[in-house]
Design an enzyme around this catalytic site. Sequence first.
Site, mmCIF file in Angstrom:
data_model
loop_
_atom_site.group_PDB
_atom_site.id
_atom_site.type_symbol
_atom_site.label_atom_id
_atom_site.label_comp_id
_atom_site.label_asym_id
_atom_site.label_seq_id
_atom_site.Cartn_x
_atom_site.Cartn_y
_atom_site.Cartn_z
ATOM 1 N N ARG A 151 40.209 39.935 35.897
ATOM 2 C CA ARG A 151 41.116 40.954 35.363
ATOM 3 C C ARG A 151 42.332 40.343 34.690
ATOM 4 N NH1 ARG A 151 40.116 43.392 40.604
ATOM 5 N NH2 ARG A 151 38.036 44.226 40.348
ATOM 6 N N VAL A 152 42.556 39.057 34.869
ATOM 7 C CA VAL A 152 43.672 38.427 34.157
ATOM 8 C C VAL A 152 43.206 38.030 32.763
ATOM 9 C CG1 VAL A 152 45.242 36.474 34.143
ATOM 10 C CG2 VAL A 152 44.782 37.669 36.257
#
Length: 581
Positions: A443-444
């Site tokens: 998700r980064v």
Amino acid sequence: MSSTIVKIFSAKEPDEGQKKALLPVLTERYGSDISFEYIEEKDLTGGFRLEVGNDVYDYSRSTRLKQLTEKWMQSVRGMDGKGDIIPLLKEELESWTPEALAEQIGTVDSVGDGIATVVGLDQAEYGEILLFEGGVRGMTLNLSKEDGLGCVLFGDDTGVLENSKVRRTGKVAGVPVSDELLGRVVDALGYPIDDMGDIRPEKYLPIETPAPGIIERQGVHEPMETGLLSIDSMFPIGRGQRELIIGDRQTGKTAIAIDTIINQKGKNTVCIYVAIGQKASSVAQLTRMLENHGAMDYTVIVCASASDSAPLQYIAPYSGCAIGEYFMNRGRDVLIVYDDLSKHAVAYRALSLLLERSPGREAYPGDVFYLHSRLLERSACLSEANGGGSMTALPIVETQAGDVSAYIPTNIISITDGQIFLESNLFFSGQRPAVNVGLSVSRVGGAAQTKAMKKASGALRLELAQYREMEVFTQFASDLDDATQKQITYGKGLMQLLRQNQYSPLCHHRQVIVLVSAMAKLFVGIDIEKITEARDQLCEYFEHEQPHICERIDSEKDLDNGLRQDIIVAAGKFLGELCLH
Ligand code: ATP
Ligand code: MG
């Protein structure tokens, strides 16, 4: 109200004057209504001891001598073998004044299965270390007025007897930390178990501390490279991030974590590997592997093996985290692996049931979510004002038959910043690391990649997704048109390129070169079985014949069109020649 009884233990009964001298201190704490009771104790040749309820004030000669010895030992340790010891000891002796030890003493009400119930320690804190007669230590986990304290034991409970005495230490559980931890294997309490001598602690850090707040952090902006092409290209991990490694048993979860540790060589990163509930022999083997690859110099192993008690398995990840924080708070980059948190949850479940807490879903206690969230929240990328250190966490979770929606896996997925999902089918078909491209996620994302990697990997994920779909679709079709056939061969080749043996991480420029060549379809003409070999030869070729390209990739960390073209031309020539042979 009845008066407070103060028991005086000594060899000789004190006279009225001596009793009077004690009164001011005692009235301050227990009120003015005090009566003395004298108990003769012949062994107390010097000094005396007071007991008021559960409080004990030890003022005997032997205790004072013990205090002095401890103080001296501290000074001697602090000197590190340098200088003259005698003047220092003289000075200590002159300036020394004895302190009356104020202690609360409780008694063991019941004991069994590594849990003791203690009564009489009303003021003990949550998480405080208690000292049992015989030297066993324990930690309070249940504070209940009616039933006494629930305390988990860190040692063998056979030495703890009912009605024996328990002392408060006034300290919460902590681990000794110092630079000397690097290269060592320690237990859950931070003490060495590797026969390499003592570790001199610089200080003690509590195993549980609040996670850094928002203001103390900054955004994740630097990659934590695993050296695995399939992860760094599609699911990049950033320094300060938490990326879950999840999969069934024996799918290469530990292998990914170990490769990542090996890949940190020369990158000024401290690695911590926390083994929870594993066989001691596996941990020994893993330590040897890290040693062989020169990775132990910057690694600490915290081990609570399957034979250790549930309390030790429960605190091991927190101890590891405290050691990580010691380095992070001094501006270092830290990588911490928790292998694995499913076993940690099971140890906590065992403890909770023994402490008679009510079971919830799958018999886990209600606070099992908080168990892992408070641990993983402590990973952070600190702001420059706070030293700029970081702690990246790779928690590992074992699933049963690929069920990611079970209780513990879903909990941890919701706390982490992404997951690498490993699949048994892929693993057994030889696709190792067995990363499932569809279910894994970071998700980064791009913030954790260099520009060069981002540009080089391009549409890799999309291409693989298309290939997977087409493969399922055409599984039973016998005659395929040319375009589809080509697409499938290309996809197969890409999957082959992502295969990587253990202990052979690819560095940044190698990954960029391979990805650029792959996306330019330069591997298409090569036999599927020979692709990984061709990949390794290509990397060797670039390092020996085109070192300036490798240097440019590493120094610029970017990929402009000129550089991309240079790579394609050189790789095209090399792979073209390889095809002809
Ligand atoms: P467990 O559930 O027992 O903890 P695990 O999921 O951690 O297992 P590993 O112990 O890492 O799995 O790996 C299982 C086996 O697969 C090991 O024998 C390891 O050597 C092998 N293996 C893992 N990754 C690779 C790889 N990339 N290439 C070849 N072999 C591999
Ligand atoms: Mg494992």
